[in-house]
Design a protein around this motif. Structure first.
Motif, PDB file in Angstrom:
ATOM      1  N   SER A 175      36.715  39.870  36.851  1.00 20.03           N
ATOM      2  CA  SER A 175      37.593  38.611  37.430  1.00 20.03           C
ATOM      3  C   SER A 175      37.966  38.057  38.857  1.00 20.03           C
ATOM      4  CB  SER A 175      39.289  38.472  36.553  1.00 20.03           C
ATOM      5  OG  SER A 175      39.852  39.355  37.412  1.00 20.03           O
ATOM      6  N   GLU A 229      35.841  45.655  36.898  1.00 18.78           N
ATOM      7  CA  GLU A 229      37.246  45.265  36.820  1.00 18.78           C
ATOM      8  C   GLU A 229      38.216  46.098  37.151  1.00 18.78           C
ATOM      9  OE1 GLU A 229      39.594  42.245  36.115  1.00 18.78           O
ATOM     10  OE2 GLU A 229      37.520  42.186  35.687  1.00 18.78           O
ATOM     11  N   THR A 268      43.025  40.862  32.357  1.00 13.78           N
ATOM     12  CA  THR A 268      41.914  39.389  32.225  1.00 13.78           C
ATOM     13  C   THR A 268      40.283  40.211  32.427  1.00 13.78           C
ATOM     14  OG1 THR A 268      41.470  38.824  34.352  1.00 13.78           O
ATOM     15  CG2 THR A 268      43.000  37.653  33.847  1.00 13.78           C
TER      16      THR A 268
END
Length: 306
Positions: free
Chosen positions: A247, A297, A303
């Motif tokens: 993200s 991440e 997300t």
């Protein structure tokens, strides 16, 4: 499109550009509907290295809209560099609204030879030009040629990098949600959607073409597609920077681009991070996509992939 939705597309082919669905019957030419075509990546005019299937609409419309510019831009660069034998379709204007069309070619003495094409020139203008040239009185002439559209050339390079990744890694590559902007830019070349600053022209020189990961600076989660484009006796290397799948990838890519002039970077081929099973074993085929999520991440980012 998310990986968990892939089950719904079994037995179908998703055009990597427009994302329309096709069946095996669409491998056959059909004048009544869109069908699948074999496409060269990069374009054949700059010595292709990969082949992919795209639909006829994407192949034809984008080929004429943007891909046609790559060879033109390289040809102009070769001409400006004086590479021997480079030819440009040229119009020479002279006198009072007079002009002739023909070809101009670079010579080994650093000069140019212009040959008139009588089929594309007014016969009266040809006679006047030849008379003026013989007498040495051709003054104030202006030579013009199609140098290629630099902006559309950049979009074509981004398109080639995107399709190269798809050719090597399949749908795992284009599941990246950030690539929706790339597809949108390809489909609407007249708009300014995906920054052309993501392209590094003539980088320091990488021996291997294909997909790489930016290894230095570390932990950026940026991939890069290195391509050698060849036309008119000139080979130009380009490096297209692409965000990872997590993200925060675009933020890191923007920060990296902004400081690129002051920093060096190192690329490592993606194959060094992958096992052959990632491409051959159906249970492993999503690993190129999951690589980014698992590596970059943050654990507290909701997300990501869960």
């Amino acid at each position: 499109m998310l990986p968990e939705k892939a089950e719904a597309f079994k037995g179908k082919y998703l055009c990597p550009i427009c994302q329309n669905l096709f069946s095996i019957q669409d491998l056959e030419v059909n004048d009544n509907r869109n069908y699948l075509t074999e496409e060269h990546v990069p374009p054949e005019s700059v010595q292709w290295k990969r082949k992919v299937l795209t639909c006829k609409v994407c192949n034809n419309t984008q080929g004429s809209a943007v891909d046609s510019q790559q060879a033109k831009v390289l040809n102009t660069k070769a001409f400006n560099l004086g590479i021997l034998g480079t030819v440009k379709d040229t119009r020479i204007s002279f006198g009072d609204k007079l002009f002739v069309n023909g070809t101009m070619m670079t010579r080994n003495d650093g000069k140019y030879t212009f040959v008139i094409d009588p089929k594309r020139s007014n016969p009266k203008h040809v006679l006047q030009f030849n008379d003026a040239a013989k007498s040495g009185s051709v003054a104030g002439y202006e030579a013009r040629w199609n140098a290629g559209d630099l902006r559309k050339n950049m979009i074509s390079i981004i398109r080639a990098a995107y399709l190269w990744g798809f050719a090597d890694l399949g749908y795992a590559f284009i599941f990246n949600t950030h690539f929706s902007k790339i597809r949108e830019q390809i489909l609407f070349p007249e708009k300014d959607i995906y920054s052309q600053r993501n392209i590094i022209q003539s980088p320091t020189g990488f021996d291997e073409e294909g997909i790489h990961i930016v290894a230095h600076p570390e932990n950026l989660g940026i991939s890069a597609v290195v391509m050698n484009l060849t036309a008119s006796g000139l080979t130009d290397q380009v490096c297209v920077l692409l965000p990872g799948a997590d993200s925060r990838a675009m933020d890191r890519l923007d920060a990296f681009k902004n400081s690129l002039k002051d920093r060096t970077f190192e690329l490592v081929p993606l194959r060094e991070f992958m096992s052959p099973a990632m491409l051959l074993d159906p249970d492993e085929c999503m690993n190129p996509y999951m690589f980014w999520l698992a590596t970059y991440e943050p654990a507290d980012d909701t997300t990501g992939s869960k």
